[in-house]
Design a protein around this motif. Structure first.
Motif, PDB file in Angstrom:
ATOM      1  N   HIS A  83       0.851  -1.188   0.000  1.00  0.00           N
ATOM      2  CA  HIS A  83       0.000   0.000   0.000  1.00  0.00           C
ATOM      3  C   HIS A  83       0.890   1.243   0.000  1.00  0.00           C
ATOM      4  O   HIS A  83       0.933   2.018   0.951  1.00  0.00           O
ATOM      5  CB  HIS A  83      -0.957  -0.021   1.189  1.00  0.00           C
ATOM      6  CG  HIS A  83      -1.992  -1.083   1.065  1.00  0.00           C
ATOM      7  ND1 HIS A  83      -2.835  -1.466   2.075  1.00  0.00           N
ATOM      8  CD2 HIS A  83      -2.326  -1.884  -0.008  1.00  0.00           C
ATOM      9  CE1 HIS A  83      -3.625  -2.425   1.658  1.00  0.00           C
ATOM     10  NE2 HIS A  83      -3.332  -2.698   0.404  1.00  0.00           N
TER      11      HIS A  83
ATOM     12  N   GLU B 215       3.626   3.658  -3.023  1.00  0.00           N
ATOM     13  CA  GLU B 215       3.961   3.912  -4.421  1.00  0.00           C
ATOM     14  C   GLU B 215       5.036   2.963  -4.934  1.00  0.00           C
ATOM     15  O   GLU B 215       5.093   2.652  -6.130  1.00  0.00           O
ATOM     16  CB  GLU B 215       4.398   5.370  -4.575  1.00  0.00           C
ATOM     17  CG  GLU B 215       3.262   6.343  -4.300  1.00  0.00           C
ATOM     18  CD  GLU B 215       3.675   7.791  -4.396  1.00  0.00           C
ATOM     19  OE1 GLU B 215       2.932   8.571  -5.023  1.00  0.00           O
ATOM     20  OE2 GLU B 215       4.739   8.147  -3.834  1.00  0.00           O
TER      21      GLU B 215
ATOM     22  N   LEU C 110      -4.546   5.633  -6.396  1.00  0.00           N
ATOM     23  CA  LEU C 110      -3.681   5.141  -5.321  1.00  0.00           C
ATOM     24  C   LEU C 110      -3.625   6.108  -4.147  1.00  0.00           C
ATOM     25  O   LEU C 110      -3.590   5.684  -2.982  1.00  0.00           O
ATOM     26  CB  LEU C 110      -2.274   4.875  -5.868  1.00  0.00           C
ATOM     27  CG  LEU C 110      -1.336   4.065  -4.980  1.00  0.00           C
ATOM     28  CD1 LEU C 110      -1.879   2.657  -4.725  1.00  0.00           C
ATOM     29  CD2 LEU C 110       0.054   3.989  -5.607  1.00  0.00           C
TER      30      LEU C 110
ATOM     31  N   THR D 108      -5.404   2.243  -8.300  1.00  0.00           N
ATOM     32  CA  THR D 108      -4.460   2.280  -9.406  1.00  0.00           C
ATOM     33  C   THR D 108      -3.842   3.660  -9.519  1.00  0.00           C
ATOM     34  O   THR D 108      -4.384   4.652  -9.078  1.00  0.00           O
ATOM     35  CB  THR D 108      -5.144   1.924 -10.743  1.00  0.00           C
ATOM     36  OG1 THR D 108      -6.285   2.777 -10.919  1.00  0.00           O
ATOM     37  CG2 THR D 108      -5.603   0.481 -10.736  1.00  0.00           C
ATOM     38  N   ARG D 109      -2.687   3.714 -10.177  1.00  0.00           N
ATOM     39  CA  ARG D 109      -2.058   5.006 -10.449  1.00  0.00           C
ATOM     40  C   ARG D 109      -2.830   5.719 -11.539  1.00  0.00           C
ATOM     41  O   ARG D 109      -3.252   5.108 -12.498  1.00  0.00           O
ATOM     42  CB  ARG D 109      -0.615   4.801 -10.899  1.00  0.00           C
ATOM     43  CG  ARG D 109       0.319   4.477  -9.736  1.00  0.00           C
ATOM     44  CD  ARG D 109       1.742   4.416 -10.232  1.00  0.00           C
ATOM     45  NE  ARG D 109       2.655   4.078  -9.149  1.00  0.00           N
ATOM     46  CZ  ARG D 109       3.484   4.943  -8.583  1.00  0.00           C
ATOM     47  NH1 ARG D 109       3.521   6.188  -8.982  1.00  0.00           N
ATOM     48  NH2 ARG D 109       4.291   4.550  -7.622  1.00  0.00           N
TER      49      ARG D 109
END
Length: 345
Positions: free
Chosen positions: A120, A122, A320, A344-345
């Protein structure tokens, strides 16, 4: 980078933390492109998993792109799109050499979001990257693939395979959350005569029908009577516990016939009563377990071939950096109807 950090029971924060760095030559650094939240993460936040220390980045499910690899990593390279397994495997210890990856003695097992920082975030450091990641085919979406990090292999291995589902049997799944639904979907692969779903939430019982349950029963009703009527008074061949509270485990033990099986999948934070005074004479089998993810390659092949529908688990989508909101929605699944949330990014 930003990450979701556990600060003790009931406390979490999406905050700045240092970027991960390789520690061992078998490590990889992966840029997370998709993640999801597990019921186990909620158990951690409740304080049910005391091994998780404050300061830990949560999460053990993810898909991403490899950024860097250690000197000993040969199976993946920067730029590869990979599935991250919830179980890390050293590949060398006595357990890993027999496919029991969840009990790894070499520094693996369930470590991501548990004893090391998780997904969780980047970016994540992935231990034993060669044996704990899976290259993804181009046609498999991130949202579908992330369901193979944990829920599908867990339900399949700890529920269906440990429960030894056979054609023509009656299978009761107690708990129609994501794990329970995954158990229903993968139990259907073995052609049971009846799959019964039990839950308190009508929205989840409706979802269970869509995933293949033949019969749904609200847990507030007389579940035992329904199962006995369905089976001519015998009881279920298998009851899969997919909640993790004493009441549901004890219900499963009451639902099975002599010679039946209880496959416990739920994460329990409190003791449950085992009524051996009733069970000792009934030839029952009770199994527990942590997923080994040994079936992940098979499930991935089935997903790529269109034999599994994993996209339908994702009911809510977030960016995210909306991690806090996603946790709130997932924690209130009874109100929100959330099965799995995908970030999601």
């Amino acid at each position: 980078m930003k990450a979701l950090v556990y600060h003790g029971p009931g406390r979490r924060a999406w905050e700045d933390v240092p970027d991960p760095e390789p520690v061992d030559p078998t490590d990889a650094i992966v840029r997370i492109t998709a993640a999801t939240i597990c019921g186990t993460d909620l158990h951690i936040l409740k304080g049910d998993v005391p091994e998780v220390e404050p300061g830990r980045i949560l999460g053990h499910e993810g898909v991403g792109v490899v950024e860097r690899v250690g000197a000993a990593v040969t199976g993946i390279k920067p730029g590869d799109r990979v599935l991250l397994s919830c179980i890390s495997t050293c590949g060398r210890c006595s357990y890993c050499r027999t496919g029991v990856y969840g009990q790894c003695l070499g520094g693996g097992g369930w470590v991501l979001g548990h004893t090391v920082n998780g997904t969780h975030a980047e970016y994540v450091r992935v231990p034993f990257a060669d044996t704990s990641t899976y290259l993804l085919p181009d046609g498999v979406t991130d949202a579908a693939a992330v369901m193979l990090s944990d829920i599908l292999p867990t339900a399949f291995e700890v529920g269906v395979l440990a429960g030894k589902v056979q054609p023509g049997q009656t299978v009761v799944v107690v708990g129609a959350g994501p794990i329970g639904l995954a158990a229903i979907e993968t139990a259907r692969l073995y052609s049971p005569a009846h799959v019964v779903a039990v839950d308190l939430a009508e929205s989840r019982l409706e979802a269970a029908k869509q995933f293949g349950a033949d019969v749904t029963v609200n847990a507030a009703d007389d579940v035992e009577r329904v199962v006995l009527e369905l089976t001519g008074g015998l009881g279920a061949d298998l009851a899969i516990e997919a909640v993790g509270v004493p009441e549901t485990f004890e219900l499963c033990a009451r639902l099975i016939r002599p010679g039946g099986r209880v496959a416990n999948v739920g994460v329990h934070g409190k003791p449950a009563t085992l009524h051996l005074e009733q069970l000792w004479i009934r030839n029952v089998t009770i199994t527990t377990g942590l997923v080994d993810t040994v079936t992940t390659p098979t499930l991935l092949t089935m997903l790529a071939g269109g034999r599994l529908d994993a996209d339908r688990f994702a009911t809510h989508h977030f960016a995210l950096d909306e991690m806090d909101l996603a946790y709130d929605v997932f924690a209130r699944a009874g109100e929100t109807g959330a099965l799995k949330v995908v970030l999601t990014r």
